[in-house]
Scaffold this motif. Structure first.
Motif, PDB file in Angstrom:
ATOM      1  N   HIS A 108      -6.846  -2.245  -1.660  1.00 59.36           N
ATOM      2  CA  HIS A 108      -6.433  -0.933  -1.169  1.00 59.36           C
ATOM      3  C   HIS A 108      -7.096  -0.642   0.179  1.00 59.36           C
ATOM      4  O   HIS A 108      -8.220  -1.062   0.445  1.00 59.36           O
ATOM      5  CB  HIS A 108      -6.836   0.171  -2.155  1.00 59.36           C
ATOM      6  CG  HIS A 108      -6.210   0.028  -3.513  1.00 59.36           C
ATOM      7  ND1 HIS A 108      -4.856   0.147  -3.721  1.00 59.36           N
ATOM      8  CD2 HIS A 108      -6.763  -0.203  -4.724  1.00 59.36           C
ATOM      9  CE1 HIS A 108      -4.589   0.006  -5.005  1.00 59.36           C
ATOM     10  NE2 HIS A 108      -5.733  -0.224  -5.643  1.00 59.36           N
ATOM     11  N   LEU A 109      -6.405   0.096   1.011  1.00 60.44           N
ATOM     12  CA  LEU A 109      -6.973   0.686   2.231  1.00 60.44           C
ATOM     13  C   LEU A 109      -7.691  -0.334   3.110  1.00 60.44           C
ATOM     14  O   LEU A 109      -8.837  -0.127   3.515  1.00 60.44           O
ATOM     15  CB  LEU A 109      -7.926   1.829   1.852  1.00 60.44           C
ATOM     16  CG  LEU A 109      -7.329   2.967   1.018  1.00 60.44           C
ATOM     17  CD1 LEU A 109      -8.410   3.970   0.645  1.00 60.44           C
ATOM     18  CD2 LEU A 109      -6.207   3.654   1.767  1.00 60.44           C
ATOM     19  N   TYR A 110      -7.028  -1.433   3.422  1.00 57.55           N
ATOM     20  CA  TYR A 110      -7.651  -2.452   4.271  1.00 57.55           C
ATOM     21  C   TYR A 110      -7.111  -2.447   5.700  1.00 57.55           C
ATOM     22  O   TYR A 110      -7.709  -3.048   6.592  1.00 57.55           O
ATOM     23  CB  TYR A 110      -7.455  -3.846   3.666  1.00 57.55           C
ATOM     24  CG  TYR A 110      -6.008  -4.299   3.610  1.00 57.55           C
ATOM     25  CD1 TYR A 110      -5.423  -4.945   4.692  1.00 57.55           C
ATOM     26  CD2 TYR A 110      -5.241  -4.066   2.477  1.00 57.55           C
ATOM     27  CE1 TYR A 110      -4.097  -5.354   4.638  1.00 57.55           C
ATOM     28  CE2 TYR A 110      -3.922  -4.470   2.416  1.00 57.55           C
ATOM     29  CZ  TYR A 110      -3.352  -5.110   3.501  1.00 57.55           C
ATOM     30  OH  TYR A 110      -2.038  -5.502   3.448  1.00 57.55           O
ATOM     31  N   SER A 114      -3.246   2.157   6.703  1.00 59.80           N
ATOM     32  CA  SER A 114      -3.714   2.836   5.492  1.00 59.80           C
ATOM     33  C   SER A 114      -4.826   3.827   5.810  1.00 59.80           C
ATOM     34  O   SER A 114      -4.915   4.887   5.188  1.00 59.80           O
ATOM     35  CB  SER A 114      -4.188   1.809   4.458  1.00 59.80           C
ATOM     36  OG  SER A 114      -5.283   1.062   4.942  1.00 59.80           O
ATOM     37  N   TRP A 115      -5.673   3.496   6.780  1.00 60.28           N
ATOM     38  CA  TRP A 115      -6.748   4.416   7.157  1.00 60.28           C
ATOM     39  C   TRP A 115      -6.192   5.697   7.771  1.00 60.28           C
ATOM     40  O   TRP A 115      -6.617   6.798   7.423  1.00 60.28           O
ATOM     41  CB  TRP A 115      -7.709   3.746   8.146  1.00 60.28           C
ATOM     42  CG  TRP A 115      -8.566   2.684   7.538  1.00 60.28           C
ATOM     43  CD1 TRP A 115      -8.451   2.130   6.287  1.00 60.28           C
ATOM     44  CD2 TRP A 115      -9.682   2.037   8.148  1.00 60.28           C
ATOM     45  NE1 TRP A 115      -9.417   1.172   6.096  1.00 60.28           N
ATOM     46  CE2 TRP A 115     -10.191   1.089   7.213  1.00 60.28           C
ATOM     47  CE3 TRP A 115     -10.299   2.143   9.388  1.00 60.28           C
ATOM     48  CZ2 TRP A 115     -11.287   0.272   7.495  1.00 60.28           C
ATOM     49  CZ3 TRP A 115     -11.393   1.330   9.679  1.00 60.28           C
ATOM     50  CH2 TRP A 115     -11.881   0.411   8.739  1.00 60.28           C
ATOM     51  N   ILE A 118      -4.242   7.717   4.892  1.00 60.78           N
ATOM     52  CA  ILE A 118      -5.040   8.459   3.927  1.00 60.78           C
ATOM     53  C   ILE A 118      -5.764   9.619   4.609  1.00 60.78           C
ATOM     54  O   ILE A 118      -5.975  10.681   4.010  1.00 60.78           O
ATOM     55  CB  ILE A 118      -6.043   7.513   3.208  1.00 60.78           C
ATOM     56  CG1 ILE A 118      -6.473   8.115   1.869  1.00 60.78           C
ATOM     57  CG2 ILE A 118      -7.234   7.206   4.083  1.00 60.78           C
ATOM     58  CD1 ILE A 118      -5.398   8.180   0.839  1.00 60.78           C
ATOM     59  N   SER A 119      -6.130   9.439   5.886  1.00 55.59           N
ATOM     60  CA  SER A 119      -6.761  10.534   6.634  1.00 55.59           C
ATOM     61  C   SER A 119      -5.781  11.681   6.851  1.00 55.59           C
ATOM     62  O   SER A 119      -6.154  12.854   6.761  1.00 55.59           O
ATOM     63  CB  SER A 119      -7.269  10.021   7.990  1.00 55.59           C
ATOM     64  OG  SER A 119      -8.234   9.010   7.835  1.00 55.59           O
ATOM     65  N   THR A 171       1.057   7.175  11.918  1.00 58.67           N
ATOM     66  CA  THR A 171       1.006   6.420  10.665  1.00 58.67           C
ATOM     67  C   THR A 171       2.359   5.810  10.326  1.00 58.67           C
ATOM     68  O   THR A 171       2.442   4.660   9.877  1.00 58.67           O
ATOM     69  CB  THR A 171       0.539   7.335   9.527  1.00 58.67           C
ATOM     70  OG1 THR A 171      -0.742   7.883   9.848  1.00 58.67           O
ATOM     71  CG2 THR A 171       0.442   6.571   8.219  1.00 58.67           C
TER      72      THR A 171
END
Length: 246
Positions: A108-110, A114-115, A118-119, A171
């Motif tokens: 997840h979140l790699y 994704s960063w 999610i932010s 994103t």
């Protein structure tokens, strides 16, 4: 002076086209939809995220400049409703991605996508559920709130809203590019032409990205024109959020 109807229709059309494009991409080239932990479940992720954080959110933040003769209260309720619907759909979009990763033992979140994603959702959740959702009810929906307090809160509300929208665009564009790189370069079980050959799927998905950018520019253009703000209301029970002296 109200927002020109032609520009408003252009914004709505581009938003609708964005949703159609992402649905066709996921439905035709990516095989359709399911909720079983497979790649078909992941296809919900781009559809739900584009629909919520870009299209619904973009329409929510320009609502006060739409050329409709609604009462101030109606605008407030519709604005809050669109944001709440966007939040719910974005949470479902995150669930589709995380559940797919978990079912297929994918970390997840790699990635940078994704960063930023999610932010964006975290900031949106903070705005809606904690800080500005509560503040919006007490400050903006309640007509008895002091105008000076509203004046202090509104710039933060506006700045946060525009920031979330820009982050959503970034994103979405990075997500389209990441998905194409993974699926067209031999990963995710794909045997299609490489991304560099610009097959039909890549051409279509890149076009989706361009439509999203144009939609974002139209929304930001609408927000940048102060002359398109709705005029104040004379009725004290439906008074404006701020006393604008300009």
């Amino acid at each position: 002076m109200f927002l020109p109807v032609s520009l408003f229709l252009k914004s709505v059309s581009l938003g609708f086209l964005s949703v159609v494009f992402v649905c066709l991409w996921s439905g035709i080239w990516r095989g359709g939809f399911a909720w079983d932990g497979s790649f078909l479940q992941f296809n919900w992720h781009p559809v739900l995220m584009v629909t919520s954080l870009v299209v619904l959110y973009g329409n929510a933040i320009v609502l006060y400049r739409v050329p409709l003769h609604w009462s101030r209260w109606s605008c407030k309720v519709c604005h809050a409703g669109l944001l709440f619907l966007a939040l719910v759909l974005s949470m479902l979009g995150l669930c589709a991605a995380f559940d797919f990763h978990h079912a297929n033992n994918i970390p997840h979140l790699y990635s940078l996508h994704s960063w930023t994603g999610i932010s964006t959702v975290a900031l949106f959740s903070l705005q809606v559920e904690i800080a500005l959702w509560f503040g919006g009810f007490c400050v903006f929906l309640m007509p008895c709130a002091p105008l000076t307090f509203r004046a202090r809160m509104k710039p933060l509300h506006v700045w946060t809203g525009v920031t979330i929208f820009i982050m959503s665009l970034i994103t979405s564009i990075s997500g389209i590019n990441e998905k194409l790189l993974l699926t067209l370069n031999g990963r995710n079980g794909s045997h299609a032409q490489p991304y560099s050959a610009l097959p039909a799927e890549a051409l279509f998905a890149n076009s989706l990205g361009i439509v999203l950018i144009i939609f974002g520019l139209v929304v930001l253009s609408i927000l940048s024109r102060h002359k398109w703000k709705k005029p104040g209301f004379d009725d004290e029970t439906d008074r404006p959020l701020l006393i604008d002296t300009r």
